[in-house]
Design a protein around this motif. Structure first.
Motif, PDB file in Angstrom:
ATOM      1  N   GLY A  89      -4.908  -9.013  40.735  1.00  0.00           N
ATOM      2  CA  GLY A  89      -4.833 -10.075  39.745  1.00  0.00           C
ATOM      3  C   GLY A  89      -3.566 -10.030  38.924  1.00  0.00           C
ATOM      4  N   ILE A  90      -3.093 -11.205  38.576  1.00  0.00           N
ATOM      5  CA  ILE A  90      -1.973 -11.352  37.656  1.00  0.00           C
ATOM      6  C   ILE A  90      -2.529 -12.023  36.411  1.00  0.00           C
ATOM      7  CG2 ILE A  90       0.313 -12.340  37.275  1.00  0.00           C
ATOM      8  CD1 ILE A  90       0.577 -12.432  40.381  1.00  0.00           C
ATOM      9  N   ASN A  91      -2.495 -11.299  35.319  1.00  0.00           N
ATOM     10  CA  ASN A  91      -3.042 -11.759  34.055  1.00  0.00           C
ATOM     11  C   ASN A  91      -1.913 -12.406  33.258  1.00  0.00           C
ATOM     12  OD1 ASN A  91      -3.754 -11.556  31.215  1.00  0.00           O
ATOM     13  ND2 ASN A  91      -5.520 -10.400  31.910  1.00  0.00           N
ATOM     14  N   LEU A  92      -1.993 -13.727  33.096  1.00  0.00           N
ATOM     15  CA  LEU A  92      -0.939 -14.476  32.410  1.00  0.00           C
ATOM     16  C   LEU A  92      -1.279 -14.704  30.945  1.00  0.00           C
ATOM     17  CD1 LEU A  92      -0.356 -17.282  35.084  1.00  0.00           C
ATOM     18  CD2 LEU A  92       0.903 -15.139  34.819  1.00  0.00           C
ATOM     19  N   LYS A  93      -0.272 -14.718  30.114  1.00  0.00           N
ATOM     20  CA  LYS A  93      -0.441 -15.124  28.721  1.00  0.00           C
ATOM     21  C   LYS A  93      -0.570 -16.646  28.715  1.00  0.00           C
ATOM     22  CE  LYS A  93       2.497 -11.399  27.041  1.00  0.00           C
ATOM     23  NZ  LYS A  93       3.762 -11.070  26.342  1.00  0.00           N
ATOM     24  N   PRO A  94      -1.523 -17.214  27.978  1.00  0.00           N
ATOM     25  CA  PRO A  94      -1.676 -18.675  27.979  1.00  0.00           C
ATOM     26  C   PRO A  94      -0.388 -19.406  27.615  1.00  0.00           C
ATOM     27  CG  PRO A  94      -3.523 -17.668  26.860  1.00  0.00           C
ATOM     28  CD  PRO A  94      -2.529 -16.566  27.147  1.00  0.00           C
ATOM     29  N   GLU A  95       0.335 -18.884  26.623  1.00  0.00           N
ATOM     30  CA  GLU A  95       1.548 -19.569  26.170  1.00  0.00           C
ATOM     31  C   GLU A  95       2.673 -19.491  27.198  1.00  0.00           C
ATOM     32  OE1 GLU A  95       1.703 -15.366  24.402  1.00  0.00           O
ATOM     33  OE2 GLU A  95       0.165 -16.862  24.798  1.00  0.00           O
ATOM     34  N   GLY A  96       2.579 -18.586  28.157  1.00  0.00           N
ATOM     35  CA  GLY A  96       3.613 -18.465  29.170  1.00  0.00           C
ATOM     36  C   GLY A  96       3.160 -18.879  30.559  1.00  0.00           C
ATOM     37  N   SER A  97       1.914 -19.336  30.680  1.00  0.00           N
ATOM     38  CA  SER A  97       1.376 -19.641  32.011  1.00  0.00           C
ATOM     39  C   SER A  97       2.091 -20.813  32.688  1.00  0.00           C
ATOM     40  CB  SER A  97      -0.129 -19.903  31.942  1.00  0.00           C
ATOM     41  OG  SER A  97      -0.400 -21.064  31.184  1.00  0.00           O
ATOM     42  N   PHE A  98       2.606 -21.767  31.918  1.00  0.00           N
ATOM     43  CA  PHE A  98       3.294 -22.909  32.526  1.00  0.00           C
ATOM     44  C   PHE A  98       4.507 -22.469  33.340  1.00  0.00           C
ATOM     45  CE2 PHE A  98       6.318 -26.398  32.716  1.00  0.00           C
ATOM     46  CZ  PHE A  98       5.513 -27.410  33.223  1.00  0.00           C
ATOM     47  N   ARG A  99       5.195 -21.424  32.880  1.00  0.00           N
ATOM     48  CA  ARG A  99       6.381 -20.946  33.602  1.00  0.00           C
ATOM     49  C   ARG A  99       6.041 -20.487  35.014  1.00  0.00           C
ATOM     50  NH1 ARG A  99       6.803 -17.985  28.900  1.00  0.00           N
ATOM     51  NH2 ARG A  99       7.925 -19.128  27.333  1.00  0.00           N
ATOM     52  N   ILE A 100       4.836 -19.985  35.199  1.00  0.00           N
ATOM     53  CA  ILE A 100       4.409 -19.486  36.511  1.00  0.00           C
ATOM     54  C   ILE A 100       3.656 -20.569  37.293  1.00  0.00           C
ATOM     55  CG2 ILE A 100       3.025 -17.740  37.714  1.00  0.00           C
ATOM     56  CD1 ILE A 100       5.336 -16.479  36.161  1.00  0.00           C
ATOM     57  N   LEU A 101       2.692 -21.230  36.640  1.00  0.00           N
ATOM     58  CA  LEU A 101       1.827 -22.193  37.329  1.00  0.00           C
ATOM     59  C   LEU A 101       2.451 -23.569  37.501  1.00  0.00           C
ATOM     60  CD1 LEU A 101      -1.587 -21.415  35.594  1.00  0.00           C
ATOM     61  CD2 LEU A 101      -0.738 -20.554  37.787  1.00  0.00           C
ATOM     62  N   ARG A 102       3.379 -23.922  36.598  1.00  0.00           N
ATOM     63  CA  ARG A 102       3.962 -25.271  36.586  1.00  0.00           C
ATOM     64  C   ARG A 102       2.878 -26.335  36.419  1.00  0.00           C
ATOM     65  NH1 ARG A 102       8.471 -23.867  34.869  1.00  0.00           N
ATOM     66  NH2 ARG A 102       9.906 -22.906  36.298  1.00  0.00           N
ATOM     67  N   THR A 103       1.840 -25.966  35.681  1.00  0.00           N
ATOM     68  CA  THR A 103       0.711 -26.855  35.397  1.00  0.00           C
ATOM     69  C   THR A 103       0.365 -26.689  33.923  1.00  0.00           C
ATOM     70  OG1 THR A 103      -0.119 -26.528  37.639  1.00  0.00           O
ATOM     71  CG2 THR A 103      -1.687 -27.368  36.037  1.00  0.00           C
ATOM     72  N   PRO A 104       0.166 -27.771  33.170  1.00  0.00           N
ATOM     73  CA  PRO A 104      -0.181 -27.644  31.754  1.00  0.00           C
ATOM     74  C   PRO A 104      -1.479 -26.857  31.562  1.00  0.00           C
ATOM     75  CG  PRO A 104       0.374 -29.918  32.288  1.00  0.00           C
ATOM     76  CD  PRO A 104       0.286 -29.170  33.589  1.00  0.00           C
ATOM     77  N   LEU A 105      -1.535 -26.091  30.494  1.00  0.00           N
ATOM     78  CA  LEU A 105      -2.693 -25.247  30.213  1.00  0.00           C
ATOM     79  C   LEU A 105      -3.984 -26.055  30.118  1.00  0.00           C
ATOM     80  CD1 LEU A 105      -3.612 -22.360  29.649  1.00  0.00           C
ATOM     81  CD2 LEU A 105      -3.136 -22.762  27.236  1.00  0.00           C
ATOM     82  N   ASP A 106      -3.928 -27.235  29.509  1.00  0.00           N
ATOM     83  CA  ASP A 106      -5.160 -28.019  29.373  1.00  0.00           C
ATOM     84  C   ASP A 106      -5.686 -28.514  30.718  1.00  0.00           C
ATOM     85  OD1 ASP A 106      -3.116 -29.893  29.685  1.00  0.00           O
ATOM     86  OD2 ASP A 106      -4.018 -31.335  28.330  1.00  0.00           O
ATOM     87  N   ALA A 107      -4.839 -28.579  31.748  1.00  0.00           N
ATOM     88  CA  ALA A 107      -5.289 -29.016  33.072  1.00  0.00           C
ATOM     89  C   ALA A 107      -6.067 -27.927  33.808  1.00  0.00           C
ATOM     90  CB  ALA A 107      -4.088 -29.448  33.915  1.00  0.00           C
ATOM     91  N   VAL A 108      -5.930 -26.670  33.381  1.00  0.00           N
ATOM     92  CA  VAL A 108      -6.647 -25.574  34.044  1.00  0.00           C
ATOM     93  C   VAL A 108      -7.683 -24.906  33.142  1.00  0.00           C
ATOM     94  CG1 VAL A 108      -4.780 -25.105  35.688  1.00  0.00           C
ATOM     95  CG2 VAL A 108      -4.844 -23.866  33.518  1.00  0.00           C
ATOM     96  N   THR A 109      -7.791 -25.340  31.891  1.00  0.00           N
ATOM     97  CA  THR A 109      -8.763 -24.743  30.975  1.00  0.00           C
ATOM     98  C   THR A 109     -10.180 -24.967  31.491  1.00  0.00           C
ATOM     99  OG1 THR A 109      -7.290 -24.957  29.082  1.00  0.00           O
ATOM    100  CG2 THR A 109      -9.649 -24.790  28.590  1.00  0.00           C
ATOM    101  N   ASN A 110     -10.955 -23.886  31.527  1.00  0.00           N
ATOM    102  CA  ASN A 110     -12.341 -23.873  32.024  1.00  0.00           C
ATOM    103  C   ASN A 110     -12.451 -24.311  33.482  1.00  0.00           C
ATOM    104  OD1 ASN A 110     -13.660 -22.880  29.691  1.00  0.00           O
ATOM    105  ND2 ASN A 110     -13.413 -24.888  28.755  1.00  0.00           N
ATOM    106  N   MET A 111     -11.384 -24.096  34.249  1.00  0.00           N
ATOM    107  CA  MET A 111     -11.380 -24.473  35.660  1.00  0.00           C
ATOM    108  C   MET A 111     -11.162 -23.243  36.540  1.00  0.00           C
ATOM    109  SD  MET A 111     -11.623 -27.831  35.632  1.00  0.00           S
ATOM    110  CE  MET A 111     -11.013 -28.381  37.201  1.00  0.00           C
ATOM    111  N   TYR A 112     -11.637 -23.355  37.778  1.00  0.00           N
ATOM    112  CA  TYR A 112     -11.346 -22.404  38.849  1.00  0.00           C
ATOM    113  C   TYR A 112     -10.697 -23.242  39.931  1.00  0.00           C
ATOM    114  CZ  TYR A 112     -15.484 -20.700  36.440  1.00  0.00           C
ATOM    115  OH  TYR A 112     -16.393 -20.367  35.488  1.00  0.00           O
TER     116      TYR A 112
END
Length: 128
Positions: A89-112
């Protein structure tokens, strides 16, 4: 259960986005309830399929067999392995997750989300 954890050292180029990298290996547990931890995870499954979802009676489970992105969670999550657990697993900081995922945080909140939906070569990355 065996867990190995690598924390990003201060000043590492990924330290603004990645909190840690971990390897979890386990045999013989039925289910685990995880409380919200304020992080986003990219998970690579090297073991048997796992079911991920909310506690009984809520949203349907998702089956996880390869690469999974777990967005920021605001409710408990239950994992139910179908056999051997072997996860990187790669544990991302929420504030830095966009740099890795290229997806806004609200688009993945409470999602799998199946990793292949975010990266075309997610399964190739898992195999490498």
């Amino acid at each position: 259960m065996h867990v190995r954890l690598f924390r990003m050292p201060a000043g590492h180029p990924l330290s603004s986005s990645v909190r840690s990298i971990f390897r979890l290996q386990a045999h013989g547990f039925a289910a685990e309830t995880m409380l919200p931890r304020g992080n986003v995870n990219i998970l690579f499954n090297f073991g048997h399929a796992q079911h991920v979802g909310r506690p009984a009676g809520s949203a349907p489970d998702a089956e996880w067999t390869a690469t999974l992105v777990c967005g920021l969670q605001t409710r408990p999550v239950v994992t139910r392995p179908s056999g051997r657990v072997d996860t990187l697993g790669i544990n991302l900081k929420p504030e830095g997750s966009f740099r890795i995922l290229r997806t806004p945080l609200d688009a993945v909140t409470n999602m799998y989300i199946d990793g292949s939906l975010l990266w075309r070569d997610a399964d190739g990355l898992l195999n490498r």
